[in-house]
Design a protein around this motif. Structure first.
Motif, PDB file in Angstrom:
ATOM      1  N   ILE A 116       5.409  -9.439  -0.036  1.00  0.00           N
ATOM      2  CA  ILE A 116       5.734  -8.939   1.296  1.00  0.00           C
ATOM      3  C   ILE A 116       5.233  -7.503   1.515  1.00  0.00           C
ATOM      4  CG2 ILE A 116       8.032  -7.944   0.974  1.00  0.00           C
ATOM      5  CD1 ILE A 116       8.807  -9.947   3.307  1.00  0.00           C
ATOM      6  N   GLU A 117       5.174  -6.689   0.462  1.00  0.00           N
ATOM      7  CA  GLU A 117       4.684  -5.312   0.601  1.00  0.00           C
ATOM      8  C   GLU A 117       3.226  -5.274   1.030  1.00  0.00           C
ATOM      9  OE1 GLU A 117       5.515  -3.570  -3.178  1.00  0.00           O
ATOM     10  OE2 GLU A 117       7.518  -2.978  -2.578  1.00  0.00           O
ATOM     11  N   MET A 118       2.453  -6.278   0.680  1.00  0.00           N
ATOM     12  CA  MET A 118       1.038  -6.313   1.058  1.00  0.00           C
ATOM     13  C   MET A 118       0.865  -6.383   2.567  1.00  0.00           C
ATOM     14  SD  MET A 118      -0.960  -5.846  -1.434  1.00  0.00           S
ATOM     15  CE  MET A 118      -2.514  -6.338  -0.728  1.00  0.00           C
ATOM     16  N   LEU A 119       1.848  -6.908   3.280  1.00  0.00           N
ATOM     17  CA  LEU A 119       1.750  -7.019   4.728  1.00  0.00           C
ATOM     18  C   LEU A 119       1.833  -5.663   5.418  1.00  0.00           C
ATOM     19  CD1 LEU A 119       3.980 -10.188   5.235  1.00  0.00           C
ATOM     20  CD2 LEU A 119       1.479 -10.073   5.212  1.00  0.00           C
ATOM     21  N   THR A 120       2.473  -4.709   4.794  1.00  0.00           N
ATOM     22  CA  THR A 120       2.599  -3.379   5.398  1.00  0.00           C
ATOM     23  C   THR A 120       1.683  -2.353   4.734  1.00  0.00           C
ATOM     24  OG1 THR A 120       4.483  -2.823   3.979  1.00  0.00           O
ATOM     25  CG2 THR A 120       4.981  -3.772   6.152  1.00  0.00           C
ATOM     26  N   CYS A 121       1.034  -2.719   3.650  1.00  0.00           N
ATOM     27  CA  CYS A 121       0.165  -1.798   2.918  1.00  0.00           C
ATOM     28  C   CYS A 121      -0.941  -1.185   3.784  1.00  0.00           C
ATOM     29  CB  CYS A 121      -0.428  -2.493   1.702  1.00  0.00           C
ATOM     30  SG  CYS A 121      -1.520  -1.444   0.713  1.00  0.00           S
ATOM     31  N   PRO A 122      -1.649  -1.961   4.617  1.00  0.00           N
ATOM     32  CA  PRO A 122      -2.717  -1.341   5.421  1.00  0.00           C
ATOM     33  C   PRO A 122      -2.210  -0.227   6.332  1.00  0.00           C
ATOM     34  CG  PRO A 122      -2.925  -3.727   5.463  1.00  0.00           C
ATOM     35  CD  PRO A 122      -1.617  -3.419   4.793  1.00  0.00           C
ATOM     36  N   TYR A 123      -1.016  -0.379   6.868  1.00  0.00           N
ATOM     37  CA  TYR A 123      -0.466   0.652   7.755  1.00  0.00           C
ATOM     38  C   TYR A 123      -0.121   1.911   6.969  1.00  0.00           C
ATOM     39  CZ  TYR A 123      -0.274  -3.352  10.808  1.00  0.00           C
ATOM     40  OH  TYR A 123      -0.630  -4.463  11.548  1.00  0.00           O
ATOM     41  N   ARG A 124       0.437   1.722   5.784  1.00  0.00           N
ATOM     42  CA  ARG A 124       0.746   2.882   4.935  1.00  0.00           C
ATOM     43  C   ARG A 124      -0.546   3.586   4.530  1.00  0.00           C
ATOM     44  NH1 ARG A 124       4.211  -0.912   2.540  1.00  0.00           N
ATOM     45  NH2 ARG A 124       3.060  -0.879   0.594  1.00  0.00           N
ATOM     46  N   THR A 125      -1.556   2.814   4.169  1.00  0.00           N
ATOM     47  CA  THR A 125      -2.841   3.403   3.788  1.00  0.00           C
ATOM     48  C   THR A 125      -3.451   4.174   4.956  1.00  0.00           C
ATOM     49  OG1 THR A 125      -3.236   1.661   2.157  1.00  0.00           O
ATOM     50  CG2 THR A 125      -5.161   2.896   2.932  1.00  0.00           C
ATOM     51  N   LEU A 126      -3.425   3.603   6.140  1.00  0.00           N
ATOM     52  CA  LEU A 126      -3.990   4.279   7.311  1.00  0.00           C
ATOM     53  C   LEU A 126      -3.317   5.618   7.583  1.00  0.00           C
ATOM     54  CD1 LEU A 126      -4.610   1.432   9.902  1.00  0.00           C
ATOM     55  CD2 LEU A 126      -6.310   3.001   8.937  1.00  0.00           C
TER      56      LEU A 126
ATOM     57  N   PRO B 178       7.648  -6.029   7.211  1.00  0.00           N
ATOM     58  CA  PRO B 178       6.765  -6.992   7.884  1.00  0.00           C
ATOM     59  C   PRO B 178       7.277  -7.459   9.247  1.00  0.00           C
ATOM     60  CG  PRO B 178       6.878  -7.495   5.569  1.00  0.00           C
ATOM     61  CD  PRO B 178       7.907  -6.414   5.819  1.00  0.00           C
ATOM     62  N   ASP B 179       8.590  -7.655   9.389  1.00  0.00           N
ATOM     63  CA  ASP B 179       9.101  -8.100  10.686  1.00  0.00           C
ATOM     64  C   ASP B 179       8.993  -7.008  11.754  1.00  0.00           C
ATOM     65  OD1 ASP B 179      11.192  -6.970   8.969  1.00  0.00           O
ATOM     66  OD2 ASP B 179      12.555  -7.330  10.648  1.00  0.00           O
ATOM     67  N   MET B 180       8.951  -5.762  11.342  1.00  0.00           N
ATOM     68  CA  MET B 180       8.796  -4.662  12.301  1.00  0.00           C
ATOM     69  C   MET B 180       7.368  -4.576  12.831  1.00  0.00           C
ATOM     70  SD  MET B 180      10.955  -1.717  10.264  1.00  0.00           S
ATOM     71  CE  MET B 180      10.557  -0.384  11.379  1.00  0.00           C
ATOM     72  N   VAL B 181       6.375  -4.916  12.013  1.00  0.00           N
ATOM     73  CA  VAL B 181       4.964  -4.761  12.377  1.00  0.00           C
ATOM     74  C   VAL B 181       4.640  -5.462  13.684  1.00  0.00           C
ATOM     75  CG1 VAL B 181       2.599  -5.343  11.697  1.00  0.00           C
ATOM     76  CG2 VAL B 181       4.167  -4.386  10.014  1.00  0.00           C
ATOM     77  N   ASP B 182       5.127  -6.680  13.855  1.00  0.00           N
ATOM     78  CA  ASP B 182       4.801  -7.479  15.035  1.00  0.00           C
ATOM     79  C   ASP B 182       5.839  -7.365  16.154  1.00  0.00           C
ATOM     80  OD1 ASP B 182       2.372  -8.406  14.002  1.00  0.00           O
ATOM     81  OD2 ASP B 182       3.391  -9.998  12.895  1.00  0.00           O
TER      82      ASP B 182
ATOM     83  N   GLY C 244       2.646  -2.391  14.957  1.00  0.00           N
ATOM     84  CA  GLY C 244       1.359  -2.388  14.260  1.00  0.00           C
ATOM     85  C   GLY C 244       0.235  -1.909  15.157  1.00  0.00           C
ATOM     86  N   GLU C 245       0.213  -2.370  16.402  1.00  0.00           N
ATOM     87  CA  GLU C 245      -0.816  -1.923  17.340  1.00  0.00           C
ATOM     88  C   GLU C 245      -0.718  -0.421  17.609  1.00  0.00           C
ATOM     89  OE1 GLU C 245      -1.334  -6.069  19.900  1.00  0.00           O
ATOM     90  OE2 GLU C 245       0.201  -4.605  20.499  1.00  0.00           O
ATOM     91  N   MET C 246       0.499   0.079  17.690  1.00  0.00           N
ATOM     92  CA  MET C 246       0.666   1.522  17.923  1.00  0.00           C
ATOM     93  C   MET C 246       0.145   2.329  16.737  1.00  0.00           C
ATOM     94  SD  MET C 246       4.235   2.103  19.910  1.00  0.00           S
ATOM     95  CE  MET C 246       5.109   0.602  20.290  1.00  0.00           C
ATOM     96  N   ILE C 247       0.428   1.872  15.543  1.00  0.00           N
ATOM     97  CA  ILE C 247      -0.047   2.575  14.352  1.00  0.00           C
ATOM     98  C   ILE C 247      -1.574   2.532  14.298  1.00  0.00           C
ATOM     99  CG2 ILE C 247      -0.085   2.544  11.820  1.00  0.00           C
ATOM    100  CD1 ILE C 247       2.894   1.509  12.068  1.00  0.00           C
ATOM    101  N   LEU C 248      -2.147   1.383  14.613  1.00  0.00           N
ATOM    102  CA  LEU C 248      -3.612   1.282  14.662  1.00  0.00           C
ATOM    103  C   LEU C 248      -4.188   2.214  15.720  1.00  0.00           C
ATOM    104  CD1 LEU C 248      -4.104  -2.571  14.270  1.00  0.00           C
ATOM    105  CD2 LEU C 248      -4.586  -0.798  12.562  1.00  0.00           C
TER     106      LEU C 248
END
Length: 167
Positions: A4-14, A103-107, A125-129
């Protein structure tokens, strides 16, 4: 990192990348700002202020709370030192926020208003992007100005960040 951590990893990396590249740009500017004429110094400050203000607006949006901004810039142009301090603070906020992101927060879609009052709806997720790509674009504007003035910009590629993080 698994599951489940992999789903939020890109946002943390960004957000870590954004903080790193912003800190690098600010370091270059701190050493070279006196090499720019006044109109270019003001332009740099305006771009930095715009990035900062958008970051602040979207931090409010991510927390589903209103903001008082009517335009995506400060009413009074802050000093470079103030902008550096504010960028460190908001950078830390975004890193902390994405560390807590599930992960449930991302969408999860959030209704908010743009600074011009127009209604909007985006997922977290869109806001973070948006925050990540918005900052990258404007850092590139300043990087071009640095190069036009014979100044080497800081490394600003995500591949440079990842290499530095893994060193």
């Amino acid at each position: 990192m698994k599951g489940i951590e992999m789903l939020t990893c890109p946002y943390r990396t960004l957000m870590r990348y954004k903080r790193w590249s912003t800190d690098g740009l600010n370091a270059v500017l701190a050493d070279t700002m006196d090499r720019f004429d006044e109109p270019h110094q003001i332009l740099i400050l305006r771009v930095l202020d715009h990035i900062q203000t958008v970051d602040e607006i979207f931090s409010h949006n991510l927390e589903a709370r209103g903001h008082a901004y009517a335009v995506p810039r400060s009413a009074v142009l802050p000093s470079f030192e103030t902008l550096v301090d504010k960028s460190r603070s908001i950078g830390a906020w975004y890193v902390d926020y994405t560390d807590r992101l599930t992960p449930d927060m991302v969408d999860e879609a959030i209704d908010f208003s743009f600074s011009n009052g127009a209604p909007a709806r985006m997922t977290r997720g869109e806001m973070i992007l948006h925050v990540a790509s918005h900052g990258a674009g404007h850092r590139g504007n300043i990087g071009a100005l640095l190069q036009m003035n014979g100044i080497q910009p800081n490394p600003d590629r995500i591949t440079d960040f990842l290499e530095a993080e893994r060193a």
